[in-house]
Design an enzyme around this catalytic site. Structure first.
Site, PDB file in Angstrom:
ATOM      1  N   GLU A 151       0.967  -1.223  -0.237  1.00 17.86           N
ATOM      2  CA  GLU A 151      -0.049   0.125  -0.211  1.00 17.86           C
ATOM      3  C   GLU A 151       1.109   1.280  -0.437  1.00 17.86           C
ATOM      4  OE1 GLU A 151      -3.736   0.492  -0.475  1.00 17.86           O
ATOM      5  OE2 GLU A 151      -2.782   2.352  -0.836  1.00 17.86           O
ATOM      6  N   ALA A 252      13.104  20.606   3.259  1.00 17.74           N
ATOM      7  CA  ALA A 252      14.323  20.818   4.214  1.00 17.74           C
ATOM      8  C   ALA A 252      13.539  21.486   5.787  1.00 17.74           C
ATOM      9  CB  ALA A 252      15.219  22.175   4.193  1.00 17.74           C
ATOM     10  N   CYS A 260       5.778   5.260   9.056  1.00 14.81           N
ATOM     11  CA  CYS A 260       6.649   4.141   8.777  1.00 14.81           C
ATOM     12  C   CYS A 260       8.309   4.485   7.512  1.00 14.81           C
ATOM     13  CB  CYS A 260       5.544   4.273   6.892  1.00 14.81           C
ATOM     14  SG  CYS A 260       3.935   3.620   6.533  1.00 14.81           S
ATOM     15  N   ARG A 327       3.235   8.952  15.861  1.00 18.98           N
ATOM     16  CA  ARG A 327       4.075   8.153  16.285  1.00 18.98           C
ATOM     17  C   ARG A 327       5.114   8.141  15.516  1.00 18.98           C
ATOM     18  NH1 ARG A 327       0.745   2.810  13.770  1.00 18.98           N
ATOM     19  NH2 ARG A 327      -0.321   4.655  11.717  1.00 18.98           N
TER      20      ARG A 327
HETATM   21  P1  NAD Z   1      -1.828   0.443  12.698  1.00 22.81           P
HETATM   22  O1  NAD Z   1      -2.006   0.813  13.880  1.00 22.81           O
HETATM   23  O2  NAD Z   1      -3.125   1.888  12.556  1.00 22.81           O
HETATM   24  O3  NAD Z   1      -3.094  -0.041  12.470  1.00 22.81           O
HETATM   25  C1  NAD Z   1      -3.173  -1.957  12.540  1.00 22.81           C
HETATM   26  C2  NAD Z   1      -3.875  -2.452  12.906  1.00 22.81           C
HETATM   27  O4  NAD Z   1      -3.400  -3.559  13.050  1.00 22.81           O
HETATM   28  C3  NAD Z   1      -4.565  -2.003  14.622  1.00 22.81           C
HETATM   29  O5  NAD Z   1      -5.449  -1.657  14.650  1.00 22.81           O
HETATM   30  C4  NAD Z   1      -4.468  -3.609  15.540  1.00 22.81           C
HETATM   31  O6  NAD Z   1      -5.420  -3.387  16.759  1.00 22.81           O
HETATM   32  C5  NAD Z   1      -4.705  -4.873  14.367  1.00 22.81           C
HETATM   33  N1  NAD Z   1      -3.976  -5.572  14.609  1.00 22.81           N
HETATM   34  C6  NAD Z   1      -2.676  -6.261  15.860  1.00 22.81           C
HETATM   35  N2  NAD Z   1      -2.685  -7.763  15.767  1.00 22.81           N
HETATM   36  C7  NAD Z   1      -3.984  -7.550  15.331  1.00 22.81           C
HETATM   37  C8  NAD Z   1      -4.006  -9.162  15.163  1.00 22.81           C
HETATM   38  N3  NAD Z   1      -3.279 -10.371  15.705  1.00 22.81           N
HETATM   39  N4  NAD Z   1      -5.484  -9.216  15.031  1.00 22.81           N
HETATM   40  C9  NAD Z   1      -6.071  -8.245  14.490  1.00 22.81           C
HETATM   41  N5  NAD Z   1      -6.220  -7.408  14.278  1.00 22.81           N
HETATM   42  C10 NAD Z   1      -3.933  -6.583  15.061  1.00 22.81           C
HETATM   43  O7  NAD Z   1      -0.807   0.420  11.195  1.00 22.81           O
HETATM   44  P2  NAD Z   1      -1.353   1.407  10.558  1.00 22.81           P
HETATM   45  O8  NAD Z   1      -0.763   2.537  10.064  1.00 22.81           O
HETATM   46  O9  NAD Z   1      -3.026   0.557   9.163  1.00 22.81           O
HETATM   47  O10 NAD Z   1       0.056  -0.246   9.240  1.00 22.81           O
HETATM   48  C11 NAD Z   1      -0.209  -0.671   9.458  1.00 22.81           C
HETATM   49  C12 NAD Z   1       0.764  -1.525   8.789  1.00 22.81           C
HETATM   50  O11 NAD Z   1       0.210  -0.900   7.108  1.00 22.81           O
HETATM   51  C13 NAD Z   1       2.047  -1.471   8.249  1.00 22.81           C
HETATM   52  O12 NAD Z   1       2.818  -2.585   7.969  1.00 22.81           O
HETATM   53  C14 NAD Z   1       2.453   0.360   7.543  1.00 22.81           C
HETATM   54  O13 NAD Z   1       4.186   0.022   7.148  1.00 22.81           O
HETATM   55  C15 NAD Z   1       1.387  -0.366   6.376  1.00 22.81           C
HETATM   56  N6  NAD Z   1       1.762   0.971   5.115  1.00 22.81           N
HETATM   57  C16 NAD Z   1       1.044   2.024   6.269  1.00 22.81           C
HETATM   58  C17 NAD Z   1       1.040   3.005   5.763  1.00 22.81           C
HETATM   59  C18 NAD Z   1       0.271   4.650   6.671  1.00 22.81           C
HETATM   60  O14 NAD Z   1       0.863   5.829   5.993  1.00 22.81           O
HETATM   61  N7  NAD Z   1      -0.012   4.131   8.513  1.00 22.81           N
HETATM   62  C19 NAD Z   1       0.772   3.469   4.114  1.00 22.81           C
HETATM   63  C20 NAD Z   1       1.287   2.024   3.419  1.00 22.81           C
HETATM   64  C21 NAD Z   1       1.658   1.118   5.010  1.00 22.81           C
END
Ligand code: NAD
Length: 450
Positions: A151, A252, A260, A327
């Site tokens: 994503e 800058a 991320c 974060r």
């Molecule tokens: P986040 O922490 O906001 O969401 C993760 C969710 O997963 C949480 O709601 C948590 O409760 C849930 N979770 C954790 N363990 C679980 C389990 N065992 N069962 C069910 N639910 C569970 O994280 P995010 O920012 O949405 O990022 C998710 C992934 O996407 C990461 O790998 C991140 O690097 C990637 N990503 C994030 C972004 C961004 O801008 N935030 C963009 C691209 C990719």
């Protein structure tokens, strides 16, 4: 199509809601019961422009549901997206324990063909592990496949980014998996890069590493600008107009943060190490980023001399505008420094104050930037929210104890600020020659770091 999204955070909630908006039947699952309860009650746990309306519309239409029940979620969908967090373990490596936990559950519950899609950002070879774990737990012997679909959305414009992506990347190992994902993304008229799973996983890490590199590059240039009296804003503008380079991520400032870039960069460096490659370039990107945060604290110190007992106002807390996410926010390092040195810290952010109160309950949180400025010895502009571009700095100056502005995002025009009587300190900006001693002092320690 019937879809399940496991992990209802910034990525999962946006993904699920947007797929529902495209007409799919979506179940969003999370193991955070409070979050699920909130979502079921129509409350949205994060700030993301446009998401609330979309979520309400699709929940009402019956296309979007929330649950913590794995059995229901796995059994009722053909395509399962994994969007759980993959944070830094503490040693740079990605913590994949949530991926493992949900994969075990999926494996034990599959009841027919499932395409399990990793959307979380993961190191190369995670797809292989997902496949292995599902296979081990799949006692029914049901048919399943694994795919990767990294994503690229950005917090703050996540809905827009999801609905209007630059490209879609799919890592697949079979025509059936490719067909499903192509069909899902069919409404978007954008290039679809179909490749193997490992390449898809690598694309995401390479992409975030490249963007981080651009930021550290321009911050390094800003340091040179400060030493020679050039203006990084003009330099970046001119570099960015070259279409081979592009203007994005050439601002800058006090460096990148968020959930991320820092962890993905660290995880990529660790992955490279594991496969026998010393990724020196990315190590330098990390170091420049760390140094940039320290640079801002040195600028504050040089402007105030003694920090103990002074009042410092922080404008903006979120790691970037448009989000409430704290974060790895760059403000954290700056605030920790100020508190350590004995400053009284006031702060304002349009969205992130509730989250900030949990980390720094000792700060004075203000209703607006003018309240932050009142009786402050120094203002530090940390997040470039649009509303800060419209601030009446002439009013701000009159309410401050000392008119010192550390503009860590280069949002203001230095000459205008100086005309208003501010001691203006930007990042890599040309300072006028009519500066007082404090203004020339702050650049001194920087020479020592060369
Ligand atoms: P986040 O922490 O906001 O969401 C993760 C969710 O997963 C949480 O709601 C948590 O409760 C849930 N979770 C954790 N363990 C679980 C389990 N065992 N069962 C069910 N639910 C569970 O994280 P995010 O920012 O949405 O990022 C998710 C992934 O996407 C990461 O790998 C991140 O690097 C990637 N990503 C994030 C972004 C961004 O801008 N935030 C963009 C691209 C990719």
């Amino acid at each position: 199509m019937k879809l399940t999204i496991i992990g209802t955070g910034y990525v999962g909630l946006v993904t699920g809601t947007c797929f529902a908006e495209l007409g799919h039947q979506v179940i969003c699952l999370d193991n955070d019961l409070e979050k699920v309860a909130k979502l079921k009650a129509g409350q949205i746990p994060i700030y993301e422009p446009g998401l609330e309306e979309l979520l309400a519309r699709n929940t009402k239409a019956g296309r979007l549901q929330f649950t913590d029940d794995f059995k229901v979620a796995v059994e009722s969908s053909e395509v399962i997206f994994i969007t759980v967090g993959t944070p830094d373990k503490g040693n740079g490596e990605a913590d994949l324990s949530a991926i493992e936990a949900v994969t075990q559950k999926i494996g034990s519950l599959i009841n027919g063909y499932k395409l399990v899609v990793e959307k979380s950002t993961v190191p190369v070879e995670t797809g292989k592990w997902i496949e292995r774990i599902i296979r081990t737990n799949n006692r029914n012997g049901a048919h399943f496949e694994v795919a990767s679909n990294p994503e690229f959305l950005r917090e703050g414009s996540a809905v827009e980014d999801f609905m209007r992506p630059d490209r879609i990347v799919i890592g697949v190992e079979s025509p059936r998996a490719e067909k499903i994902l192509r069909e899902l993304y069919n409404p978007f008229s954008v290039p679809i890069i179909a490749t193997d799973i490992k390449s898809a996983e690598l694309i995401k890490h390479a992409s975030n590493s490249f963007l981080s590199t651009k930021i550290s590059f321009i911050n390094a240039i800003a340091n040179i600008c400060e030493r020679v009296g050039a203006d990084v804003v003009k330099v970046a503008e001119a570099i960015g107009l070259d279409r081979r380079i592009g203007k994005d991520f050439l601002n800058a400032g006090l460096g990148f943060g968020g959930s991320c870039f820092p962890k993905d960069l660290a995880a990529f460096i660790r992955l490279a190490e594991k496969v026998g490659y010393d990724f020196k370039l990315l190590k330098a990107v990390e170091e420049i980023n760390r140094e940039q945060n320290r640079l801002v604290t040195r600028k504050i110190e040089s402007a105030l001399w003694i920090i103990e007992g002074k009042t410092v106002g922080i404008l903006g807390l979120a790691f970037k505008p448009g989000t409430d996410d704290l974060r790895n926010a760059p403000c954290l390092g700056v605030i920790e420094f100020l508190l350590r040195e004995g400053a009284k810290v006031k702060a304002y952010d349009p969205q992130a104050m509730e989250k900030a109160k949990k980390i720094f309950p000792q700060l004075s949180y203000c209703a607006d930037p003018y309240e932050v400025a009142r009786e402050s010895d120094c203002l530090v502009l940390v997040t470039e929210w649009d509303e800060f571009k419209r601030l009446q700095f002439s009013t701000i100056k009159t309410v401050m104890k000392q008119p010192i502005l550390v503009d860590a995002r280069n949002l203001c025009n230095p000459l205008e600020m100086e005309k208003l009587g501010f001691n203006y300190i930007g990042i890599g900006r040309k300072q006028s020659i009519s500066q007082d001693n404090r203004m020339t002092e702050w650049s001194k320690p920087l020479y020592n770091t060369l």
